[in-house]
Structures are given as structure tokens and as C-alpha cells.
Design a protein around this motif. Structure first.
Motif, mmCIF file in Angstrom:
data_model
loop_
_atom_site.group_PDB
_atom_site.id
_atom_site.type_symbol
_atom_site.label_atom_id
_atom_site.label_comp_id
_atom_site.label_asym_id
_atom_site.label_seq_id
_atom_site.Cartn_x
_atom_site.Cartn_y
_atom_site.Cartn_z
ATOM 1 N N THR A 106 48.069 52.255 27.112
ATOM 2 C CA THR A 106 47.164 51.865 28.188
ATOM 3 C C THR A 106 47.124 50.343 28.298
ATOM 4 O O THR A 106 47.149 49.642 27.288
ATOM 5 C CB THR A 106 45.745 52.409 27.938
ATOM 6 N N VAL A 107 47.057 49.850 29.547
ATOM 7 C CA VAL A 107 47.009 48.416 29.797
ATOM 8 C C VAL A 107 45.673 48.092 30.479
ATOM 9 O O VAL A 107 45.314 48.718 31.478
ATOM 10 C CB VAL A 107 48.172 47.954 30.689
ATOM 11 N N TYR A 108 44.958 47.118 29.927
ATOM 12 C CA TYR A 108 43.657 46.701 30.429
ATOM 13 C C TYR A 108 43.770 45.271 30.962
ATOM 14 O O TYR A 108 44.381 44.412 30.320
ATOM 15 C CB TYR A 108 42.601 46.740 29.321
ATOM 16 N N PHE A 109 43.148 45.037 32.117
ATOM 17 C CA PHE A 109 43.211 43.728 32.764
ATOM 18 C C PHE A 109 41.802 43.162 32.898
ATOM 19 O O PHE A 109 40.899 43.843 33.374
ATOM 20 C CB PHE A 109 43.844 43.851 34.153
ATOM 21 N N VAL A 110 41.618 41.910 32.470
ATOM 22 C CA VAL A 110 40.308 41.255 32.555
ATOM 23 C C VAL A 110 40.490 39.921 33.262
ATOM 24 O O VAL A 110 41.337 39.112 32.882
ATOM 25 C CB VAL A 110 39.701 41.025 31.158
ATOM 26 N N SER A 111 39.686 39.685 34.295
ATOM 27 C CA SER A 111 39.768 38.456 35.080
ATOM 28 C C SER A 111 38.787 37.405 34.570
ATOM 29 O O SER A 111 37.826 37.730 33.856
ATOM 30 C CB SER A 111 39.446 38.752 36.544
ATOM 31 N N PRO A 112 39.007 36.140 34.949
ATOM 32 C CA PRO A 112 38.005 35.118 34.637
ATOM 33 C C PRO A 112 36.632 35.520 35.155
ATOM 34 O O PRO A 112 36.506 36.116 36.227
ATOM 35 C CB PRO A 112 38.533 33.880 35.382
ATOM 36 N N GLU A 113 35.615 35.226 34.370
ATOM 37 C CA GLU A 113 34.205 35.479 34.655
ATOM 38 C C GLU A 113 33.757 36.901 34.345
ATOM 39 O O GLU A 113 32.555 37.170 34.320
ATOM 40 C CB GLU A 113 33.832 35.126 36.104
ATOM 41 N N GLN A 114 34.684 37.829 34.131
ATOM 42 C CA GLN A 114 34.238 39.148 33.681
ATOM 43 C C GLN A 114 33.765 39.056 32.235
ATOM 44 O O GLN A 114 34.258 38.238 31.450
ATOM 45 C CB GLN A 114 35.361 40.182 33.794
ATOM 46 N N ILE A 115 32.807 39.897 31.889
ATOM 47 C CA ILE A 115 32.292 39.954 30.523
ATOM 48 C C ILE A 115 32.887 41.179 29.854
ATOM 49 O O ILE A 115 32.821 42.281 30.393
ATOM 50 C CB ILE A 115 30.756 40.023 30.526
ATOM 51 N N HIS A 116 33.496 40.963 28.684
ATOM 52 C CA HIS A 116 34.098 42.118 28.028
ATOM 53 C C HIS A 116 33.916 42.038 26.519
ATOM 54 O O HIS A 116 33.546 41.007 25.958
ATOM 55 C CB HIS A 116 35.579 42.257 28.427
ATOM 56 N N HIS A 117 34.181 43.167 25.875
ATOM 57 C CA HIS A 117 33.944 43.293 24.442
ATOM 58 C C HIS A 117 34.755 44.476 23.928
ATOM 59 O O HIS A 117 34.691 45.571 24.495
ATOM 60 C CB HIS A 117 32.452 43.519 24.174
ATOM 61 N N VAL A 118 35.536 44.260 22.883
ATOM 62 C CA VAL A 118 36.350 45.315 22.286
ATOM 63 C C VAL A 118 35.730 45.741 20.961
ATOM 64 O O VAL A 118 35.431 44.900 20.106
ATOM 65 C CB VAL A 118 37.801 44.844 22.061
ATOM 66 N N THR A 119 35.526 47.030 20.788
ATOM 67 C CA THR A 119 35.044 47.600 19.525
ATOM 68 C C THR A 119 36.119 48.531 18.997
ATOM 69 O O THR A 119 36.456 49.523 19.652
ATOM 70 C CB THR A 119 33.736 48.385 19.727
ATOM 71 N N GLU A 142 36.903 47.597 41.437
ATOM 72 C CA GLU A 142 37.922 48.239 40.601
ATOM 73 C C GLU A 142 38.330 47.346 39.443
ATOM 74 O O GLU A 142 38.596 46.166 39.603
ATOM 75 C CB GLU A 142 39.163 48.569 41.432
ATOM 76 N N SER A 143 38.334 47.883 38.261
ATOM 77 C CA SER A 143 38.915 47.212 37.106
ATOM 78 C C SER A 143 39.483 48.262 36.159
ATOM 79 O O SER A 143 39.530 48.076 34.967
ATOM 80 C CB SER A 143 37.865 46.345 36.395
ATOM 81 N N ARG A 144 39.896 49.375 36.729
ATOM 82 C CA ARG A 144 40.357 50.507 35.938
ATOM 83 C C ARG A 144 41.660 50.174 35.207
ATOM 84 O O ARG A 144 42.583 49.606 35.791
ATOM 85 C CB ARG A 144 40.571 51.707 36.863
ATOM 86 N N PRO A 145 41.757 50.499 33.924
ATOM 87 C CA PRO A 145 43.013 50.283 33.206
ATOM 88 C C PRO A 145 44.103 51.222 33.708
ATOM 89 O O PRO A 145 43.829 52.218 34.384
ATOM 90 C CB PRO A 145 42.638 50.587 31.757
ATOM 91 N N ILE A 146 45.334 50.905 33.372
ATOM 92 C CA ILE A 146 46.476 51.726 33.761
ATOM 93 C C ILE A 146 46.914 52.537 32.549
ATOM 94 O O ILE A 146 47.296 51.981 31.522
ATOM 95 C CB ILE A 146 47.645 50.860 34.257
ATOM 96 N N GLU A 147 46.836 53.853 32.664
ATOM 97 C CA GLU A 147 47.291 54.746 31.593
ATOM 98 C C GLU A 147 48.743 55.127 31.848
ATOM 99 O O GLU A 147 49.089 55.610 32.927
ATOM 100 C CB GLU A 147 46.398 55.983 31.526
#
Length: 296
Positions: free
Chosen positions: A72-85, A124-129
Motif C-alpha cells: 500500500t502507498v500512502y500520500f501526505v501533503s504539506p499542512e496535513q497532520i499525520h501520525h503512524v502507529t 480525498e487522501s485515500r491510499p493506493i492498495e
């Protein structure tokens, strides 16, 4: 490793900066750094691509939790807030980070990047599976990027930029094959939608009315709304308000600003109007939303 906070402890959103235009790391390298410095939700001023080959856990992007899945590929743009656990200590995958100026200097115009529909527009910010076969098709691009970054070859960054562009083009092809609706492409409508989305992302604090965005494309407000509704399933007005509400939720969660201050930051002079917009979108009053937010 996630630090638990008490109810009274203020939560501050960390702004992460990239000191160089481009960085490549493996997921394992990133996790080793995280073990030294506990990770909390944070906002970037750069683009992030997370390519997961094998991992278990959650990737939170703004207020949506996506399970970390293999291939799976995840895309995050500037200013988005994200966190990986992560739920396992040895993930496999790749992390590609790049600033907007890297795109400008090495073969990818920012407008071209957004045209790929890989990175954030607020609907939309859905990852690509991917399938295992599709993931294998991405490996040569990632390996080439990793090798170029590690070496000191002539025109090294030009090569990295070229490989990055090929990687993103391939991701766009996979997304088009797997997710885009099977309907005839109307080039003009597509251009209207893309400009509208990009305009909203840049100007949502300044312009709240459909007519403001229609004027930028020399369209009537009704025509713009008809196109956006037909192509996205969401009215232009709702699209603008959804972006405003997302930013309000970010500020509610990660700042100590009052409702009045948040309303002002978002371009509302009347806090009552802001509260009405928020409640209509979320079916809950802003103050109640903030009070019921879970701890990190």
C-alpha cells in the motif's frame, strides 16, 4: 511508542521541517529514529510518500485512520497532520520526503503533481492498495532513488527527480486503473475541477463563496457548482465548507485557540456563523466536538 496525555495537558501540534530538499529512508530506519524520539501527530511543510511492503498498525491522516497494509502507498501533503502507529518492530518499506522547491528544480511542476490526483485535496487522501505484482513494478524506481541518494554521481539530483517523476506516474496509472470511474473523460470539466480544488486549498480562508472561485475561472457560480457536483458528487459550496471544517477540526485538536480565534483565522468575523457552518457539517456543536476529542 505513544505518550499518553492527561485531560488537562495542552496538546501542541509539531511542525516538521525538512532541512534538505529531498530525503529517502527505509521504514526500518524511520522506526529506529522514532524509538529514540517518541512520535506524536505532526504537520509537515513537505510531501511524504510512505510505501509499505510489510507492516501492521495505523496511519492517521487528519481525522481518518487507515490501517497499515502490505503493498500500500500512502500520500501526505504539506499542512496535513499525520501520525503512524506501528504494531510490529521491523516494518519493511520506503519513505520518500521532498519539499516543493525540489519539484520546481528537478523536472516536476507543482501543478503537474496535483494533476496526478495522488496528494491531498480535501475530499480525498485515500491510499493506493496494490497487488504484489504491482508493488514489484514500483521496486525499480524506489531502488534507483535509494541508490542515487546513497552515491555521489554526476547530476545526482537530476536523476533522483527523474526517478521520482517516473515513480509518481506509475502510481497515477495504478490509481487510474483501480479507482477512477469508468466514464468518458471531459477534458474541460476535468480542468475546471482541478483548478477549483487547487484554488480551494490555497484560498479557503479568504474565499467562502462559490462565486469567488467561479470568478477565477470566468464562470458563473451555477455552472461551476453544476460541474463540481457532476464530477465529484459534492456541491461546490459543500466542498469549500468541508475544507474549512477540516481546518477547524485541526485547530480544535492541536491548538489552544478559542472558538472565536479559530473562526477569525478561518476568515469568519461572526463566530455564530462559523459555529452554524461547523454544526451543519459535523452534526455537533464546535464546543462539544472539542470537549469530546480523545486524548492522544
Amino acid at each position: 511508542m505513544i505518550r499518553m496525555m492527561s485531560e488537562k495537558e495542552p496538546i501542541h501540534i509539531r511542525q516538521a521541517h525538512l532541512s534538505v530538499p529531498f530525503v529517502y529512508r527505509t521504514m526500518q530506519e524511520v522506526e529506529e529514529r522514532r524509538n529514540q524520539t517518541p512520535d506524536l501527530p505532526h504537520r509537515h511543510d513537505y510531501f511524504t510518500v510512505l510505501v509499505v511492503e510489510e507492516a501492521e498498525g495505523t496511519h492517521q491522516i487528519d481525522f481518518t485512520n487507515y490501517p497499515l497494509r502490505p503493498n500500500t502507498v500512502y500520500f501526505v501533503s504539506p499542512e496535513q497532520i499525520h501520525h503512524v502507529t506501528l504494531m510490529q518492530p521491523t516494518p519493511r518499506g520506503h519513505v520518500v520526503l521532498f519539499r516543493p522547491d525540489f519539484l520546481q528544480n528537478y523536472s516536476i511542476a507543482p501543478a503537474q503533481l496535483y494533476d496526478m490526483d495522488l496528494f491531498f485535496n480535501c475530499d480525498e487522501s485515500r491510499p493506493i492498495e496494490l497487488t504484489a505484482t504491482e508493488m514489484r513494478q514500483l521496486q525499480p524506481f524506489l531502488s534507483a532513488i535509494a541508490n542515487e541518494v546513497a552515491e555521489s554521481n554526476l547530476q545526482k539530483w537530476e536523476a533522483v527527480g527523474a526517478w521520482l517523476k517516473l515513480f509518481l506516474v506509475q502510481c497515477k496509472r495504478f490509481k487510474a486503473a483501480n479507482y477512477l470511474p469508468n466514464k468518458p473523460l471531459d477534458k474541460r470539466k476535468s480542468e475546471i475541477v482541478k483548478q477549483f480544488k487547487n484554488d480551494v486549498e490555497q484560498l479557503f480562508k479568504q474565499f467562502h463563496k462559490v462565486g469567488d472561485y467561479a470568478d477565477r475561472q470566468l464562470l458563473t457560480a451555477n455552472h461551476l457548482n453544476d460541474v463540481i457536483k457532476a464530477e465529484t458528487g459534492t456541491s461546490a459550496k459543500d466542498f469549500i465548507q468541508n475544507r474549512l471544517v477540516l481546518e477547524a477540526k485541526r485547530l480544535a485538536r492541536y491548538s489552544e485557540l478559542s472558538a472565536k480565534e479559530i473562526a477569525y483565522q478561518l476568515g469568519y468575523e461572526d463566530v455564530a456563523h462559523f459555529s452554524k457552518v461547523f454544526k451543519k457539517a459535523e452534526n455537533v456543536a464546535f464546543t462539544e466536538f472539542r470537549t469530546n476529542l480523545p486524548n492522544v
